[in-house]
Enzyme design. Structure first.
Site, PDB file in Angstrom:
ATOM      1  N   CYS A 297     -16.045  15.990 -25.638  1.00 35.94           N
ATOM      2  CA  CYS A 297     -15.977  16.533 -26.993  1.00 35.94           C
ATOM      3  C   CYS A 297     -17.309  17.122 -27.455  1.00 35.94           C
ATOM      4  CB  CYS A 297     -15.467  15.479 -27.970  1.00 35.94           C
ATOM      5  SG  CYS A 297     -16.553  14.037 -28.165  1.00 35.94           S
ATOM      6  N   HIS A 345     -16.150  10.999 -31.921  1.00 34.07           N
ATOM      7  CA  HIS A 345     -15.466  12.240 -31.534  1.00 34.07           C
ATOM      8  C   HIS A 345     -15.913  13.350 -32.473  1.00 34.07           C
ATOM      9  CE1 HIS A 345     -12.494  14.705 -29.602  1.00 34.07           C
ATOM     10  NE2 HIS A 345     -11.947  15.014 -30.762  1.00 34.07           N
ATOM     11  N   ASN A 357     -10.792  21.288 -30.115  1.00 34.71           N
ATOM     12  CA  ASN A 357     -11.593  20.197 -29.580  1.00 34.71           C
ATOM     13  C   ASN A 357     -11.186  19.851 -28.164  1.00 34.71           C
ATOM     14  OD1 ASN A 357     -10.003  17.089 -30.192  1.00 34.71           O
ATOM     15  ND2 ASN A 357      -9.014  19.053 -30.453  1.00 34.71           N
TER      16      ASN A 357
END
Length: 381
Positions: A297, A345, A357
């Site tokens: 991420c 994240h 993402n």
């Protein structure tokens, strides 16, 4: 009015009973099931993202621990060499001491007293006495030195052995934690795959049910139109019949309004950050990945913003300190969006409650809704 309503009901009943006696279409129920599956999947994907972060932390600890073990074992080897040298020195000193004692014995002296008694005069006595004091002191120093070296060697052995045991135990603990987390993540990934399959199944059922419902409505509408038309033909004049027929044809040909959701593609592509980020859609998630061959991420967001000269830190929990804080209501396309404190994240906001993402292991870079544990955004450009 009541007669028209009665004809409508009769037409609907006839159509439904004639064509769909054994078929029940429930699109609303299908949508509810899909929504439920999507919510469960989002929760699982969020858990997987947190596990990826925990695994990354444990992997870092394991790396540090392995380096420490290597250094300690190197110290143990060096200490063993030093021990061997010290033992050799001790043996040499012991040999010298034994030789001196043997020489005294071979010369007929049974000890230090014999040496003193063998003096010829006072000067010789004093000289021998001083020599004996020197020898005794030397012997005592040798003995003390031997004891000190032996004690230091034993302490060093115990210290290094204890440290090595502790490090090996820590290695086992970290590996067990890593295995447990990996197993849990694997189980969650299987559940996500099952939910994806259910979503596809419910989606296919929704398409079928919507088609059935649309067909039912169309046939019912045609039945109502036909019934009304037959009644109008019997009761109206030719002129009225023409007017009614024209009205019915216009009503029948009028398409029901459709609810289309604009995807905002123009706004999306006009943002250079999002336009560039979208070129990586479909790239697989790779833990620790920082290149188009595979991203995690934070590796993805770092790579995208680096293209525009913005240097972001490597991990999400550091990236969340960059730029200006943005609340959910004030998010704009191109803002970074973070999840958890510290962040586990990160993604890039694309508008309409969605982000692009790298979600988690087993997934690919994609556009999806903000997860339930969204914390806040940061504006860095």
């Amino acid at each position: 009015m009541n007669k028209k309503f009665g004809l409508t009901i009769i037409a609907l009943v006839v159509t439904m009973s004639a064509g769909f006696t054994n078929v029940y279409a429930d699109p609303a129920s299908d949508r509810a099931k899909i929504q439920q599956v999507q919510t469960q999947r989002n929760d699982l994907e969020n858990k997987i993202g947190m596990m990826d972060h925990q695994i990354e932390t444990i992997m870092s600890k394991i790396s540090i621990n392995e380096n420490t073990i290597t250094k300690t074992q190197k110290d143990i080897k060096e200490n063993q060499i030093n021990i061997a040298k010290a033992e050799d020195n001790i043996k040499e000193e012991q040999i010298l001491f034994d030789k001196r004692m043997r020489v005294m014995y071979m010369n007929g002296s049974s000890g230090y007293i014999d040496v003193i008694l063998g003096s010829t005069d006072i000067a010789d006595l004093i000289s021998r006495f001083e020599d004996i004091k020197t020898i005794i002191k030397f012997d005592q120093n040798v003995i003390n030195d031997l004891k000190t070296k032996q004690t230091a060697i034993n302490l060093k052995k115990v210290e290094l052995a204890t440290e090595n045991t502790t490090l090996l135990s820590l290695r086992d603990d970290n590996k067990k934690k890593l295995a447990t987390l990996t197993k849990q993540k694997s189980d969650q990934t299987v559940l996500v795959a099952q939910l994806n399959a259910e979503e596809k199944q419910y989606g296919a059922q929704l398409v079928t049910d919507e088609a059935i419902a649309a067909r039912q409505v169309a046939e019912a509408r045609q039945a109502v139109i036909a019934a009304e038309h037959a009644t109008a033909v019997r009761q109206a004049t030719a002129a009225n019949q023409a007017t009614i027929a024209a009205s019915q044809v216009a009503a029948a040909n009028q398409a029901p309004p459709t609810n289309q959701v604009e995807q905002g593609s123009t706004a999306f592509s006009s943002n250079s950050v999002l336009a560039y980020a979208s070129t990586f859609l479909g790239v697989p998630y790779v833990w620790g990945g920082t290149s188009p061959s595979g991203f995690d991420c934070s590796g993805f967001t770092q790579y995208v913003f680096a293209h525009f000269g913005v240097n972001l830190p490597r991990v999400s929990e550091d990236q969340q300190n960059v730029g200006t804080l943005v609340s959910r209501d004030n998010l704009q396309p191109g803002d970074l969006v973070f999840f958890g404190t510290p962040a586990h994240h990160v993604g890039i906001y694309v508008g309409n409650g969605n982000m692009i993402n790298a979600p988690h292991t087993g997934a690919v870079i994609r556009i999806q809704t903000l997860n339930n544990d969204f914390t806040y955004g940061r504006r860095v450009n």
